[in-house]
Design a protein around this motif. Structure first.
Motif, PDB file in Angstrom:
ATOM      1  N   ALA A 163       0.825  -1.210   0.000  1.00 56.05           N
ATOM      2  CA  ALA A 163       0.000   0.000   0.000  1.00 56.05           C
ATOM      3  C   ALA A 163       0.859   1.259   0.000  1.00 56.05           C
ATOM      4  CB  ALA A 163      -0.937  -0.006   1.209  1.00 56.05           C
ATOM      5  N   GLU A 164       1.923   1.224   0.794  1.00 55.00           N
ATOM      6  CA  GLU A 164       2.818   2.382   0.873  1.00 55.00           C
ATOM      7  C   GLU A 164       3.557   2.586  -0.454  1.00 55.00           C
ATOM      8  OE1 GLU A 164       6.200   4.121   3.958  1.00 55.00           O
ATOM      9  OE2 GLU A 164       4.940   2.401   4.511  1.00 55.00           O
ATOM     10  N   LEU A 165       3.941   1.479  -1.109  1.00 51.84           N
ATOM     11  CA  LEU A 165       4.605   1.580  -2.418  1.00 51.84           C
ATOM     12  C   LEU A 165       3.646   2.145  -3.465  1.00 51.84           C
ATOM     13  CD1 LEU A 165       6.632  -1.758  -2.450  1.00 51.84           C
ATOM     14  CD2 LEU A 165       7.594   0.525  -2.738  1.00 51.84           C
ATOM     15  N   HIS A 166       2.405   1.670  -3.460  1.00 49.61           N
ATOM     16  CA  HIS A 166       1.394   2.187  -4.390  1.00 49.61           C
ATOM     17  C   HIS A 166       1.233   3.694  -4.207  1.00 49.61           C
ATOM     18  CE1 HIS A 166      -0.649  -0.764  -6.913  1.00 49.61           C
ATOM     19  NE2 HIS A 166      -0.332  -1.673  -5.994  1.00 49.61           N
ATOM     20  N   SER A 167       1.141   4.111  -2.987  1.00 47.48           N
ATOM     21  CA  SER A 167       0.964   5.532  -2.670  1.00 47.48           C
ATOM     22  C   SER A 167       2.172   6.349  -3.142  1.00 47.48           C
ATOM     23  CB  SER A 167       0.752   5.703  -1.169  1.00 47.48           C
ATOM     24  OG  SER A 167       0.676   7.069  -0.829  1.00 47.48           O
ATOM     25  N   ALA A 168       3.376   5.804  -2.920  1.00 46.29           N
ATOM     26  CA  ALA A 168       4.601   6.514  -3.327  1.00 46.29           C
ATOM     27  C   ALA A 168       4.666   6.656  -4.842  1.00 46.29           C
ATOM     28  CB  ALA A 168       5.827   5.758  -2.813  1.00 46.29           C
ATOM     29  N   PHE A 169       4.363   5.587  -5.564  1.00 43.22           N
ATOM     30  CA  PHE A 169       4.399   5.631  -7.025  1.00 43.22           C
ATOM     31  C   PHE A 169       3.364   6.618  -7.579  1.00 43.22           C
ATOM     32  CE2 PHE A 169       6.160   1.087  -6.946  1.00 43.22           C
ATOM     33  CZ  PHE A 169       7.457   1.526  -7.154  1.00 43.22           C
ATOM     34  N   SER A 170       2.224   6.684  -6.946  1.00 44.45           N
ATOM     35  CA  SER A 170       1.160   7.584  -7.419  1.00 44.45           C
ATOM     36  C   SER A 170       1.555   9.042  -7.295  1.00 44.45           C
ATOM     37  CB  SER A 170      -0.133   7.335  -6.635  1.00 44.45           C
ATOM     38  OG  SER A 170      -0.583   6.010  -6.818  1.00 44.45           O
ATOM     39  N   GLU A 171       2.428   9.339  -6.356  1.00 42.69           N
ATOM     40  CA  GLU A 171       2.839  10.724  -6.119  1.00 42.69           C
ATOM     41  C   GLU A 171       4.112  11.102  -6.875  1.00 42.69           C
ATOM     42  OE1 GLU A 171       3.234  11.048  -1.919  1.00 42.69           O
ATOM     43  OE2 GLU A 171       1.089  10.737  -1.502  1.00 42.69           O
ATOM     44  N   MET A 172       4.783  10.113  -7.482  1.00 45.31           N
ATOM     45  CA  MET A 172       6.051  10.373  -8.167  1.00 45.31           C
ATOM     46  C   MET A 172       5.853  10.701  -9.644  1.00 45.31           C
ATOM     47  SD  MET A 172       8.572   7.422  -6.601  1.00 45.31           S
ATOM     48  CE  MET A 172       9.974   7.907  -7.640  1.00 45.31           C
ATOM     49  N   ASN A 173       6.794  11.454 -10.190  1.00 48.99           N
ATOM     50  CA  ASN A 173       6.813  11.709 -11.631  1.00 48.99           C
ATOM     51  C   ASN A 173       7.188  10.421 -12.367  1.00 48.99           C
ATOM     52  OD1 ASN A 173       8.327  12.477 -14.260  1.00 48.99           O
ATOM     53  ND2 ASN A 173       7.287  14.369 -13.689  1.00 48.99           N
ATOM     54  N   VAL A 174       6.547  10.141 -13.505  1.00 48.78           N
ATOM     55  CA  VAL A 174       6.788   8.876 -14.215  1.00 48.78           C
ATOM     56  C   VAL A 174       8.241   8.743 -14.675  1.00 48.78           C
ATOM     57  CG1 VAL A 174       4.411   8.536 -14.972  1.00 48.78           C
ATOM     58  CG2 VAL A 174       5.945   9.938 -16.358  1.00 48.78           C
ATOM     59  N   VAL A 175       8.885   9.869 -14.999  1.00 51.08           N
ATOM     60  CA  VAL A 175      10.293   9.821 -15.430  1.00 51.08           C
ATOM     61  C   VAL A 175      11.181   9.383 -14.274  1.00 51.08           C
ATOM     62  CG1 VAL A 175      12.231  11.150 -16.366  1.00 51.08           C
ATOM     63  CG2 VAL A 175       9.905  11.603 -17.175  1.00 51.08           C
ATOM     64  N   ASN A 176      10.882   9.887 -13.077  1.00 53.38           N
ATOM     65  CA  ASN A 176      11.662   9.494 -11.893  1.00 53.38           C
ATOM     66  C   ASN A 176      11.434   8.026 -11.541  1.00 53.38           C
ATOM     67  OD1 ASN A 176      12.638  12.095 -11.675  1.00 53.38           O
ATOM     68  ND2 ASN A 176      11.039  12.753 -10.254  1.00 53.38           N
ATOM     69  N   ILE A 177      10.208   7.550 -11.772  1.00 51.01           N
ATOM     70  CA  ILE A 177       9.943   6.123 -11.526  1.00 51.01           C
ATOM     71  C   ILE A 177      10.769   5.280 -12.495  1.00 51.01           C
ATOM     72  CG2 ILE A 177       8.199   4.304 -11.561  1.00 51.01           C
ATOM     73  CD1 ILE A 177       6.115   6.414 -10.826  1.00 51.01           C
ATOM     74  N   ALA A 178      10.832   5.694 -13.757  1.00 46.66           N
ATOM     75  CA  ALA A 178      11.597   4.949 -14.767  1.00 46.66           C
ATOM     76  C   ALA A 178      13.081   4.879 -14.393  1.00 46.66           C
ATOM     77  CB  ALA A 178      11.429   5.596 -16.138  1.00 46.66           C
ATOM     78  N   ASP A 179      13.588   5.912 -13.732  1.00 49.86           N
ATOM     79  CA  ASP A 179      14.998   5.925 -13.321  1.00 49.86           C
ATOM     80  C   ASP A 179      15.312   4.826 -12.302  1.00 49.86           C
ATOM     81  OD1 ASP A 179      15.705   8.010 -14.959  1.00 49.86           O
ATOM     82  OD2 ASP A 179      15.379   9.558 -13.443  1.00 49.86           O
ATOM     83  N   ILE A 180      14.291   4.388 -11.547  1.00 51.31           N
ATOM     84  CA  ILE A 180      14.506   3.351 -10.533  1.00 51.31           C
ATOM     85  C   ILE A 180      14.952   2.046 -11.188  1.00 51.31           C
ATOM     86  CG2 ILE A 180      13.394   1.981  -8.708  1.00 51.31           C
ATOM     87  CD1 ILE A 180      11.489   4.317  -8.257  1.00 51.31           C
ATOM     88  N   PHE A 181      14.520   1.811 -12.421  1.00 46.04           N
ATOM     89  CA  PHE A 181      14.820   0.549 -13.103  1.00 46.04           C
ATOM     90  C   PHE A 181      16.286   0.431 -13.527  1.00 46.04           C
ATOM     91  CE2 PHE A 181      10.286   0.927 -13.383  1.00 46.04           C
ATOM     92  CZ  PHE A 181       9.809  -0.372 -13.368  1.00 46.04           C
ATOM     93  N   LYS A 182      17.006   1.555 -13.582  1.00 47.09           N
ATOM     94  CA  LYS A 182      18.392   1.530 -14.047  1.00 47.09           C
ATOM     95  C   LYS A 182      19.274   0.758 -13.077  1.00 47.09           C
ATOM     96  CE  LYS A 182      18.222   5.866 -16.653  1.00 47.09           C
ATOM     97  NZ  LYS A 182      18.719   7.246 -16.766  1.00 47.09           N
ATOM     98  N   ASP A 183      20.100  -0.084 -13.638  1.00 49.88           N
ATOM     99  CA  ASP A 183      21.129  -0.823 -12.882  1.00 49.88           C
ATOM    100  C   ASP A 183      20.553  -1.796 -11.847  1.00 49.88           C
ATOM    101  OD1 ASP A 183      23.116   0.673 -14.245  1.00 49.88           O
ATOM    102  OD2 ASP A 183      22.912   2.303 -12.777  1.00 49.88           O
ATOM    103  N   GLU A 184      19.287  -2.174 -12.025  1.00 48.04           N
ATOM    104  CA  GLU A 184      18.707  -3.165 -11.127  1.00 48.04           C
ATOM    105  C   GLU A 184      18.619  -4.523 -11.832  1.00 48.04           C
ATOM    106  OE1 GLU A 184      18.155  -2.680  -7.945  1.00 48.04           O
ATOM    107  OE2 GLU A 184      18.884  -0.615  -8.219  1.00 48.04           O
ATOM    108  N   ASN A 185      18.503  -5.603 -11.043  1.00 49.77           N
ATOM    109  CA  ASN A 185      18.428  -6.933 -11.661  1.00 49.77           C
ATOM    110  C   ASN A 185      17.019  -7.218 -12.176  1.00 49.77           C
ATOM    111  OD1 ASN A 185      16.827  -7.979  -9.429  1.00 49.77           O
ATOM    112  ND2 ASN A 185      18.729  -8.059  -8.244  1.00 49.77           N
ATOM    113  N   LYS A 186      16.901  -8.297 -12.914  1.00 50.44           N
ATOM    114  CA  LYS A 186      15.641  -8.656 -13.567  1.00 50.44           C
ATOM    115  C   LYS A 186      14.512  -8.830 -12.557  1.00 50.44           C
ATOM    116  CE  LYS A 186      13.695 -12.329 -16.496  1.00 50.44           C
ATOM    117  NZ  LYS A 186      14.010 -13.532 -17.290  1.00 50.44           N
ATOM    118  N   GLU A 187      14.778  -9.519 -11.469  1.00 49.14           N
ATOM    119  CA  GLU A 187      13.752  -9.795 -10.466  1.00 49.14           C
ATOM    120  C   GLU A 187      13.228  -8.499  -9.850  1.00 49.14           C
ATOM    121  OE1 GLU A 187      13.233 -12.103  -6.173  1.00 49.14           O
ATOM    122  OE2 GLU A 187      15.044 -12.424  -7.388  1.00 49.14           O
ATOM    123  N   THR A 188      14.141  -7.590  -9.526  1.00 44.69           N
ATOM    124  CA  THR A 188      13.732  -6.315  -8.914  1.00 44.69           C
ATOM    125  C   THR A 188      12.908  -5.485  -9.890  1.00 44.69           C
ATOM    126  OG1 THR A 188      15.723  -6.291  -7.530  1.00 44.69           O
ATOM    127  CG2 THR A 188      14.574  -4.196  -7.839  1.00 44.69           C
TER     128      THR A 188
END
Length: 447
Positions: A18-43
């Motif tokens: 629930a807290e993750l859903h809330s955080a994503f809803s308040e974030m800019n989509v470009v900043n969310i996309a940046d989270i995917f950089k340099d992370e593994n497949k599972e993450t």
């Protein structure tokens, strides 16, 4: 919320969904996309599946191609179908162009028939053309509609369009006759006819126009979007400013690589393999190395003069380096000027005369300083000082001339001017400066 905080919530047990859903809803989509950089497949997969469905496809469009491919391969057909149905057409085309054949096949299989037809049509346009970068998600209005009817159309279909700030006015045969901005609509009376308030002096692009021309028009006219028409002036798509920003970045990167004697690469530096990097560099290095044999041939042809007066050798590096740097300065300015539309081939005489004068003045100043230095450090040998000074002045004049002349001729011959940049001009100027130097030395010292 910062990336570290998101990853910390993701790794907690139990996971605070629930807290993750809330955080994503308040974030800019470009900043969310940046989270995917340099992370593994599972993450990456866990993060994507936790995204609210309303923003998942938009976030996907900003993720790097490598991560996009990984997600498509890991997601179910239903999840891929949901992404493709919500993705704008131009973003879908960009995705397909980056993916290997097996991934493309799966993507198209999970795309609606109508959208798939549009994607396939856009893929047929020449690479780097307006047709290949346009989107078909736009609002079109009839010229006979009223302002009230226009707002009804925007409310009905605008949610799925890339932009509603500019609407396009068409006739029944889809002939583009004008554009109308959201500002104009809001300031007009409800019963006003669209054909009466539209702007008929719009700027448009043809489907086969080169993307570099498109960027110049966006800058010249200060556009946020531009309509794209076919041979019969029928509206087929639009290009938005976010696409133009990406094109400018790609064009600048390509020019920088060519100016550095590199074969342009679409992959980021750290994601390009060593052997690929070697392949991109070796051709130009080989060409420049073989071209440099001209310099060796000139030195060899004046061996007798060097044997009689060995001190001449001491000034060769200075002449070659100064000439190469002077040529690079001019070529950089002219290439940039042509890219911005500040100069063209019609200005070649004016530019050439200007650079000759600049070369003369720069050569005079540097030559004067060198004359004093050489005269005081070489036993007051005025003949040697004059030889080097005259050679330097002529070298700078030739270097400046070639630095502007060659890129402009290349542009006229439909060759990328960036090719005529520092490495090539330096090689040419090196040979010219040596030949001038030895000819003047033979005349002055009667060798």
């Amino acid at each position: 919320m910062e990336k570290e905080a998101i990853l910390e919530l993701l790794n907690e047990s139990p996971m605070r969904v629930a807290e993750l859903h809330s955080a994503f809803s308040e974030m800019n989509v470009v900043n969310i996309a940046d989270i995917f950089k340099d992370e593994n497949k599972e993450t990456d997969l866990r993060i994507f599946r936790l995204l609210p469905k309303s923003i998942a496809s938009e976030v996907f469009s900003y993720i790097d191609p490598d991560e996009q491919q990984m997600l498509i391969e890991a997601l179910s057909d239903n999840e891929v179908r949901d992404i493709m149905n919500k993705l704008f057409v131009d973003d879908a085309v960009d995705l397909i162009e980056e993916m290997p054949a097996d991934v493309v096949k799966r993507v198209l299989q999970n795309t609606q028939n109508e959208k798939r037809k549009i994607i396939n049509q856009m893929l047929k346009y020449p690479e780097d053309s307006a047709g290949s970068i346009m989107t078909t998600e736009y609002v079109d209005l009839s010229e006979d509609a009223t302002v009230n009817e226009a707002f009804d159309e925007i409310r009905k279909n605008g949610i799925n369009k890339e932009t509603i700030y500019t609407c396009y006015v068409i006739r029944r045969d889809r002939l583009l006759v004008g554009v109308v901005s959201a500002k104009t609509l809001m300031l007009s009376k409800p019963g006003d006819r669209i054909g009466d308030i539209m702007d008929a002096t719009f700027v448009s692009a043809h489907t086969t126009d080169d993307q570099e021309l498109i960027t110049q028009q966006f800058k010249k006219y200060g556009l946020l979007a531009m309509p794209v028409v076919d041979n019969e002036n029928r509206l087929v798509g639009i290009i938005t400013v976010d696409d133009v920003v990406q094109i400018i970045e790609e064009e600048n990167t390509e020019d920088f690589e060519k100016m550095g004697a590199l074969k342009p690469s679409e992959e980021p530096y750290l994601k390009t393999g060593v052997f690929t990097q070697v392949r991109n560099r070796i051709v130009w290095l080989l060409f420049l190395m073989l071209s440099a044999t001209i310099t060796g041939g000139i030195i060899a042809s004046f061996e007798d003069a060097l044997a009689v007066l060995p001190v001449l050798i001491a000034f060769i590096p200075m002449l070659m380096d100064t000439g190469g740097n002077a040529g690079s300065q001019s070529s950089t300015l002219i290439i940039r000027g042509m890219a911005l539309g500040e100069v063209g081939f019609k200005d070649i005489a004016v530019v050439l005369w200007r650079e000759i004068r600049i070369g003369f003045l720069c050569g005079f100043i540097l030559g004067f300083i060198n004359f004093i230095r050489i005269y005081l450090t070489n036993g007051k040998n005025s003949l040697l000082a004059v030889t080097v000074t005259l050679s330097l002045m002529l070298t700078l004049m030739i270097a400046k001339s070639l630095g502007c002349f060659l890129p402009m001729v290349a542009k006229k011959l439909k060759v990328d001017p960036a090719i005529m940049a520092a490495p090539l001009i330096t090689t040419i100027v090196d040979g010219a400066s040596l030949w001038i130097y030895f000819v003047i030395a033979k005349m002055m010292f009667k060798l």
